[in-house]
Motif scaffolding. Structure first.
Motif, PDB file in Angstrom:
ATOM      1  N   ALA A   1      80.206  26.552   3.811  1.00 47.78           N
ATOM      2  CA  ALA A   1      81.170  25.900   4.741  1.00 47.78           C
ATOM      3  C   ALA A   1      80.727  24.315   5.658  1.00 47.78           C
ATOM      4  O   ALA A   1      79.344  24.268   6.435  1.00 47.78           O
ATOM      5  CB  ALA A   1      82.505  26.137   5.405  1.00 47.78           C
TER       6      ALA A   1
ATOM      7  N   LYS B   1      95.475  29.756  12.849  1.00 50.87           N
ATOM      8  CA  LYS B   1      94.809  28.870  11.397  1.00 50.87           C
ATOM      9  C   LYS B   1      94.977  29.956  10.511  1.00 50.87           C
ATOM     10  O   LYS B   1      94.554  30.908  10.610  1.00 50.87           O
ATOM     11  CB  LYS B   1      93.799  28.276  11.954  1.00 50.87           C
ATOM     12  N   ALA B   2      94.843  29.725   9.385  1.00 47.73           N
ATOM     13  CA  ALA B   2      93.978  30.471   8.323  1.00 47.73           C
ATOM     14  C   ALA B   2      93.150  30.730   8.043  1.00 47.73           C
ATOM     15  O   ALA B   2      91.969  29.958   8.962  1.00 47.73           O
ATOM     16  CB  ALA B   2      94.916  29.479   6.923  1.00 47.73           C
ATOM     17  N   ARG B   3      92.635  31.728   7.046  1.00 50.91           N
ATOM     18  CA  ARG B   3      91.591  31.762   7.273  1.00 50.91           C
ATOM     19  C   ARG B   3      90.438  31.009   6.599  1.00 50.91           C
ATOM     20  O   ARG B   3      91.524  30.890   5.235  1.00 50.91           O
ATOM     21  CB  ARG B   3      91.040  33.559   6.445  1.00 50.91           C
ATOM     22  N   GLU B   4      89.015  31.208   6.722  1.00 47.14           N
ATOM     23  CA  GLU B   4      88.148  30.176   6.044  1.00 47.14           C
ATOM     24  C   GLU B   4      86.880  30.844   5.345  1.00 47.14           C
ATOM     25  O   GLU B   4      86.504  31.487   6.551  1.00 47.14           O
ATOM     26  CB  GLU B   4      88.628  28.884   6.360  1.00 47.14           C
ATOM     27  N   PRO B   5      86.576  30.084   4.431  1.00 42.99           N
ATOM     28  CA  PRO B   5      84.982  30.452   4.331  1.00 42.99           C
ATOM     29  C   PRO B   5      84.034  30.309   4.483  1.00 42.99           C
ATOM     30  O   PRO B   5      83.936  28.826   5.388  1.00 42.99           O
ATOM     31  CB  PRO B   5      85.051  30.229   2.359  1.00 42.99           C
TER      32      PRO B   5
ATOM     33  N   THR C   1      84.983  30.480  -3.017  1.00 45.90           N
ATOM     34  CA  THR C   1      85.279  30.456  -1.537  1.00 45.90           C
ATOM     35  C   THR C   1      86.709  31.151  -1.282  1.00 45.90           C
ATOM     36  O   THR C   1      87.471  30.959  -0.776  1.00 45.90           O
ATOM     37  CB  THR C   1      85.433  28.772  -0.894  1.00 45.90           C
TER      38      THR C   1
ATOM     39  N   PHE D   1      83.945  35.040   6.101  1.00 47.49           N
ATOM     40  CA  PHE D   1      85.244  34.655   6.151  1.00 47.49           C
ATOM     41  C   PHE D   1      85.352  33.463   7.833  1.00 47.49           C
ATOM     42  O   PHE D   1      85.438  35.478   8.135  1.00 47.49           O
ATOM     43  CB  PHE D   1      86.520  34.363   5.357  1.00 47.49           C
ATOM     44  N   ARG D   2      85.990  33.239   8.442  1.00 44.64           N
ATOM     45  CA  ARG D   2      86.447  33.203   9.527  1.00 44.64           C
ATOM     46  C   ARG D   2      88.146  33.378   9.589  1.00 44.64           C
ATOM     47  O   ARG D   2      88.480  32.757   8.640  1.00 44.64           O
ATOM     48  CB  ARG D   2      85.835  32.599  10.747  1.00 44.64           C
ATOM     49  N   GLN D   3      88.668  33.585  10.485  1.00 43.11           N
ATOM     50  CA  GLN D   3      90.070  33.527  11.307  1.00 43.11           C
ATOM     51  C   GLN D   3      90.160  33.056  12.979  1.00 43.11           C
ATOM     52  O   GLN D   3      90.097  33.223  13.579  1.00 43.11           O
ATOM     53  CB  GLN D   3      91.394  33.998  10.353  1.00 43.11           C
TER      54      GLN D   3
ATOM     55  N   GLU E   1      89.577  33.855  -1.143  1.00 43.32           N
ATOM     56  CA  GLU E   1      89.805  35.580  -1.331  1.00 43.32           C
ATOM     57  C   GLU E   1      90.573  35.839  -2.101  1.00 43.32           C
ATOM     58  O   GLU E   1      89.183  36.793  -1.892  1.00 43.32           O
ATOM     59  CB  GLU E   1      90.906  34.992   0.310  1.00 43.32           C
TER      60      GLU E   1
END
Length: 122
Positions: free
Chosen positions: A60, A42-46, A104, A36-38, A106
């Motif tokens: 993604a 911003k919100a964390r995303e897969p 995807t 995942f990345r943040q 969390e």
């Protein structure tokens, strides 16, 4: 259980990085591993995940074609090879492990690493 993410750093646009996630304290082949990345604010995303050594990986849409996930069972390590990096890829990247299945979301992951910062800038 520990997940140690590493490999982040500063890279120019168009460059490459390989992130590593070293796992310990779990039966590695039984666990799916995800990245995942943040980005700041911003919100964390897969980004990507690999359910098992035999499963088809997920990418993604924002990174598909530029990122490859791979697993090394001998080293209990998952890699994320990132090519053609863009400024919008700048984020803290986290690896996570989950069982029996992952995706995807969390909450599907049981364990998280501490994150490694990737900065894409000229």
């Amino acid at each position: 259980v520990q997940l140690q993410a590493s490999g982040g750093g500063l890279v120019q646009p168009g460059g490459s990085l390989r992130l590593s996630c070293a796992a310990s304290g779990l039966t590695f082949d039984n666990y799916g591993i995800g990245w995942f990345r943040q980005a700041p604010g911003k919100a964390r995303e897969p980004v990507s995940f690999s359910r098992t050594s035999d499963g088809a990986p997920y990418y993604a849409p924002a990174v598909k074609g530029r990122v490859t996930i791979s697993r090394d069972s001998a080293k209990n390590t998952v890699y994320l090879q990132m090519n053609s990096l863009k400024p919008e890829d700048t984020a803290t990247y986290y690896c996570a492990a989950g069982w029996p299945t992952i995706g995807t979301i969390e909450s599907e992951y049981d364990y998280w690493g501490q994150g490694t910062l990737v900065t894409v800038s000229s």
